[in-house]
Design an enzyme around this catalytic site. Sequence first.
Site, PDB file in Angstrom:
ATOM      1  N   ASP A 115      47.307  26.352   6.515  1.00  0.00           N
ATOM      2  CA  ASP A 115      47.901  27.628   6.130  1.00  0.00           C
ATOM      3  C   ASP A 115      48.105  28.494   7.366  1.00  0.00           C
ATOM      4  O   ASP A 115      47.342  28.384   8.320  1.00  0.00           O
ATOM      5  CB  ASP A 115      46.920  28.392   5.224  1.00  0.00           C
ATOM      6  CG  ASP A 115      47.324  28.387   3.769  1.00  0.00           C
ATOM      7  OD1 ASP A 115      48.265  27.674   3.420  1.00  0.00           O
ATOM      8  OD2 ASP A 115      46.684  29.109   2.991  1.00  0.00           O
ATOM      9  N   TYR A 158      47.455  31.943   9.382  1.00  0.00           N
ATOM     10  CA  TYR A 158      46.413  32.959   9.298  1.00  0.00           C
ATOM     11  C   TYR A 158      46.870  34.063   8.348  1.00  0.00           C
ATOM     12  O   TYR A 158      48.049  34.421   8.316  1.00  0.00           O
ATOM     13  CB  TYR A 158      46.150  33.564  10.675  1.00  0.00           C
ATOM     14  CG  TYR A 158      45.596  32.596  11.700  1.00  0.00           C
ATOM     15  CD1 TYR A 158      44.406  31.915  11.481  1.00  0.00           C
ATOM     16  CD2 TYR A 158      46.244  32.397  12.916  1.00  0.00           C
ATOM     17  CE1 TYR A 158      43.886  31.041  12.431  1.00  0.00           C
ATOM     18  CE2 TYR A 158      45.733  31.530  13.876  1.00  0.00           C
ATOM     19  CZ  TYR A 158      44.555  30.854  13.632  1.00  0.00           C
ATOM     20  OH  TYR A 158      44.046  30.001  14.585  1.00  0.00           O
ATOM     21  N   PHE A 218      47.399  27.375  14.396  1.00  0.00           N
ATOM     22  CA  PHE A 218      46.234  27.693  15.218  1.00  0.00           C
ATOM     23  C   PHE A 218      46.476  28.792  16.259  1.00  0.00           C
ATOM     24  O   PHE A 218      45.542  29.300  16.856  1.00  0.00           O
ATOM     25  CB  PHE A 218      45.672  26.442  15.927  1.00  0.00           C
ATOM     26  CG  PHE A 218      45.143  25.411  14.981  1.00  0.00           C
ATOM     27  CD1 PHE A 218      43.901  25.572  14.385  1.00  0.00           C
ATOM     28  CD2 PHE A 218      45.888  24.288  14.665  1.00  0.00           C
ATOM     29  CE1 PHE A 218      43.407  24.628  13.483  1.00  0.00           C
ATOM     30  CE2 PHE A 218      45.408  23.334  13.766  1.00  0.00           C
ATOM     31  CZ  PHE A 218      44.160  23.507  13.182  1.00  0.00           C
ATOM     32  N   HIS A 233      37.675  19.057  11.551  1.00  0.00           N
ATOM     33  CA  HIS A 233      38.413  20.296  11.822  1.00  0.00           C
ATOM     34  C   HIS A 233      37.647  21.132  12.854  1.00  0.00           C
ATOM     35  O   HIS A 233      36.414  21.107  12.880  1.00  0.00           O
ATOM     36  CB  HIS A 233      38.571  21.081  10.518  1.00  0.00           C
ATOM     37  CG  HIS A 233      39.599  22.151  10.577  1.00  0.00           C
ATOM     38  ND1 HIS A 233      39.328  23.411  11.057  1.00  0.00           N
ATOM     39  CD2 HIS A 233      40.914  22.157  10.227  1.00  0.00           C
ATOM     40  CE1 HIS A 233      40.416  24.145  10.990  1.00  0.00           C
ATOM     41  NE2 HIS A 233      41.404  23.412  10.494  1.00  0.00           N
TER      42      HIS A 233
END
Length: 221
Positions: free
Chosen positions: A65, A67, A78, A187
């Site tokens: 997704d 942020y 990211f 992750h």
Amino acid sequence: MNVQIEPSWKELLGEEFEKPYFEALTRFVRDEYGQTRIYPPGKLIFNAFNHCSVDNTKVVILGQDPYHGPGQAHGLSFSVPEGIQQPPSLQNIFKEIENDLGIPVPASGNLERWSDQGVLLLNATLTVRAHQAGSHQNKGWETFTDAVIRRLADQKEHLVFLLWGSYAQRKGAFIDTDRHLVLKSVHPSPLSANRGGWFGNHQFSRTNQYLQAHGLSPIEW
């Protein structure tokens, strides 16, 4: 449908933009932007593609997704814009790069410099409601980004796919590992990374070794 996206992607993905699911997705996203606060800003939804053409793409880093906090999302997985505090996952990415390659952690979390070198920073879902993680999942974005991955993997050779966490690994399960390098890891979020398996994975040096072995320039991480 006239989607504002970098021309090489428009050519590669043109069929997707005419499919009923994408038309329904477009209506949904347009309505959402008209009714509530959505991230990233509308002009940055396809930012990852506009920084990294099809021909230039060498590496794909798959997020989930955007942020969902103020000022964070700018269309690159990211990454955060200049002047925005680095989220924990990004901090752990930079720490592993320092461990792996000796590159000091940068002050800025803006990863446009990666994109401009051929790193496609692709989220599975390209929009999200403010403060509501996952709010635009299962609306059609995942179908679109599956098509992005599939067409890239079919058209190009010797790409590197960095699949962090179970979600990314499921999404990239169909990639032909005889034609491309697929590197998997937990992750980089603190919850996962601190359990082990993130730090010391050496994926950034391994990416560059693979690229150089196939006559491609390494990424300046």
